[in-house]
Design a protein around this motif. Structure first.
Motif, mmCIF file in Angstrom:
data_model
loop_
_atom_site.group_PDB
_atom_site.id
_atom_site.type_symbol
_atom_site.label_atom_id
_atom_site.label_comp_id
_atom_site.label_asym_id
_atom_site.label_seq_id
_atom_site.Cartn_x
_atom_site.Cartn_y
_atom_site.Cartn_z
ATOM 1 N N UNK A 1 151.023 96.122 45.623
ATOM 2 C CA UNK A 1 150.596 94.758 45.383
ATOM 3 C C UNK A 1 149.605 94.234 46.411
ATOM 4 N N UNK A 2 149.541 94.827 47.596
ATOM 5 C CA UNK A 2 148.662 94.315 48.654
ATOM 6 C C UNK A 2 147.208 94.233 48.187
ATOM 7 N N UNK A 3 146.743 95.310 47.550
ATOM 8 C CA UNK A 3 145.334 95.309 47.169
ATOM 9 C C UNK A 3 145.088 94.603 45.845
ATOM 10 N N UNK A 4 146.143 94.152 45.200
ATOM 11 C CA UNK A 4 145.972 93.435 43.935
ATOM 12 C C UNK A 4 146.028 91.935 44.133
ATOM 13 N N UNK A 5 146.962 91.462 44.953
ATOM 14 C CA UNK A 5 147.241 90.027 44.933
ATOM 15 C C UNK A 5 147.011 89.293 46.240
ATOM 16 N N UNK A 6 146.726 89.986 47.312
ATOM 17 C CA UNK A 6 146.597 89.266 48.579
ATOM 18 C C UNK A 6 145.174 88.739 48.774
ATOM 19 N N UNK B 1 140.795 74.074 34.764
ATOM 20 C CA UNK B 1 140.678 73.352 36.042
ATOM 21 C C UNK B 1 142.002 73.070 36.749
ATOM 22 N N UNK B 2 143.046 72.726 36.008
ATOM 23 C CA UNK B 2 144.326 72.414 36.663
ATOM 24 C C UNK B 2 144.920 73.655 37.325
ATOM 25 N N UNK B 3 144.787 74.803 36.663
ATOM 26 C CA UNK B 3 145.279 76.057 37.254
ATOM 27 C C UNK B 3 144.414 76.466 38.440
ATOM 28 N N UNK B 4 143.115 76.230 38.324
ATOM 29 C CA UNK B 4 142.200 76.560 39.420
ATOM 30 C C UNK B 4 142.554 75.761 40.670
ATOM 31 N N UNK B 5 142.874 74.466 40.503
ATOM 32 C CA UNK B 5 143.245 73.636 41.649
ATOM 33 C C UNK B 5 144.514 74.167 42.315
ATOM 34 N N UNK B 6 145.473 74.591 41.505
ATOM 35 C CA UNK B 6 146.720 75.125 42.051
ATOM 36 C C UNK B 6 146.463 76.419 42.827
ATOM 37 N N UNK B 7 145.580 77.252 42.302
ATOM 38 C CA UNK B 7 145.267 78.513 42.983
ATOM 39 C C UNK B 7 144.551 78.263 44.311
ATOM 40 N N UNK B 8 143.543 77.403 44.296
ATOM 41 C CA UNK B 8 142.779 77.128 45.515
ATOM 42 C C UNK B 8 143.628 76.430 46.573
ATOM 43 N N UNK B 9 144.645 75.698 46.135
ATOM 44 C CA UNK B 9 145.520 74.993 47.076
ATOM 45 C C UNK B 9 146.388 75.941 47.885
ATOM 46 N N UNK B 10 146.495 77.198 47.446
ATOM 47 C CA UNK B 10 147.299 78.167 48.199
ATOM 48 C C UNK B 10 146.567 78.638 49.458
ATOM 49 N N UNK B 11 145.257 78.380 49.515
ATOM 50 C CA UNK B 11 144.421 78.712 50.674
ATOM 51 C C UNK B 11 144.579 80.179 51.084
ATOM 52 N N UNK B 12 145.090 80.449 52.295
ATOM 53 C CA UNK B 12 145.153 81.831 52.782
ATOM 54 C C UNK B 12 146.509 82.486 52.554
ATOM 55 N N UNK B 13 147.355 81.846 51.774
ATOM 56 C CA UNK B 13 148.681 82.419 51.502
ATOM 57 C C UNK B 13 148.536 83.725 50.717
ATOM 58 N N UNK B 14 149.500 84.604 50.890
ATOM 59 C CA UNK B 14 149.549 85.848 50.120
ATOM 60 C C UNK B 14 150.367 85.609 48.861
ATOM 61 N N UNK B 15 149.778 85.891 47.709
ATOM 62 C CA UNK B 15 150.464 85.719 46.433
ATOM 63 C C UNK B 15 151.019 87.073 46.008
ATOM 64 N N UNK B 16 152.275 87.102 45.618
ATOM 65 C CA UNK B 16 152.904 88.371 45.278
ATOM 66 C C UNK B 16 153.804 88.201 44.064
ATOM 67 N N UNK B 17 153.711 89.133 43.131
ATOM 68 C CA UNK B 17 154.573 89.083 41.956
ATOM 69 C C UNK B 17 155.978 89.530 42.353
ATOM 70 N N UNK B 18 156.939 88.671 42.087
ATOM 71 C CA UNK B 18 158.319 88.876 42.547
ATOM 72 C C UNK B 18 159.075 89.731 41.535
ATOM 73 N N UNK B 19 158.773 91.004 41.519
ATOM 74 C CA UNK B 19 159.432 91.904 40.574
ATOM 75 C C UNK B 19 159.450 93.316 41.139
#
Length: 198
Positions: free
Chosen positions: A193-198, A149-167
């Motif tokens: 990464x577009x089709x994986x993480x956005x 649940x704590x990780x889920x809240x953090x993920x949902x809080x990103x809303x429409x942001x694009x998440x990208x692995x910085x590597x």
């Protein structure tokens, strides 16, 4: 329901490859529940948040074991009777099952270190179709966030942001090394990464 579907797919794969154990007990013995990864401090999700100057889109890069969105971040979750300590372990375990390498799969489940898990299973990564690897990673992350649940809240809080692995990884990452500010320019990303993480 989605987890039941992936378990059914796994069973069909295992039967096709001839790696169904002779009894439920033998499966438990081979794929024992792993130890938890050592505790690590969590980075604040917003710590690296930035804005794409060209599009105005919010970008949240993630990397290192300390970031909650990383595959190396400790997160205990279950798929069927198996308990994983992070998504990296789940990803390489199922790759080994697809190939039929039950020996390495058992070693991955016995390891508490995501780096060791990767080193054990990486030898198979170029022998598996990308669509299968993406499916495994999708299920692993779905279970990780749904069951924590704590990780889920953090993920949902990103809303429409694009998440990208910085590597620099050309498939899972943005293609830029960590701390390269080009991560905030999505047009410069060279990974898939577009089709994986956005």
């Amino acid at each position: 329901k989605r987890i039941q579907q992936i378990m059914a797919i796994e069973d069909r794969l295992k039967r096709k490859l001839g790696i169904i154990p002779t009894s439920p007990q033998s499966e438990v013995a081979t794929y024992r529940a792993p130890e938890l990864c050592k505790r690590v401090s969590s980075l604040d999700v917003d710590e690296w948040k930035g804005v794409d100057e060209a599009t105005g889109a919010v970008i949240i890069p993630f990397f290192t074991q300390n970031h909650p969105f990383s595959n190396h971040h400790p997160a205990r979750f279950r798929i069927g009777k198996r308990v994983f300590n992070c998504t990296e372990q789940c990803y390489y375990f199922y790759q080994c099952l697809v190939i039929g390498d039950t020996g390495t799969a058992g070693k991955i489940m016995a390891s508490a270190d995501p780096k060791e898990q990767k080193n054990l299973g990486f030898k198979h990564t170029y022998n598996i179709a990308q669509v299968i690897k993406v499916a495994i990673m999708y299920i692993a992350n779905f279970c990780k966030f749904a069951q924590n649940p704590s990780l889920k809240r953090k993920l949902l809080a990103t809303k429409k942001a694009t998440l990208v692995e910085w590597c620099q990884h050309r498939v899972w990452g943005c293609g830029h090394s960590c701390w390269d500010r080009s991560v905030y320019d999505s047009d410069s990303w060279t990974g898939k990464t577009r089709w994986v993480s956005s």
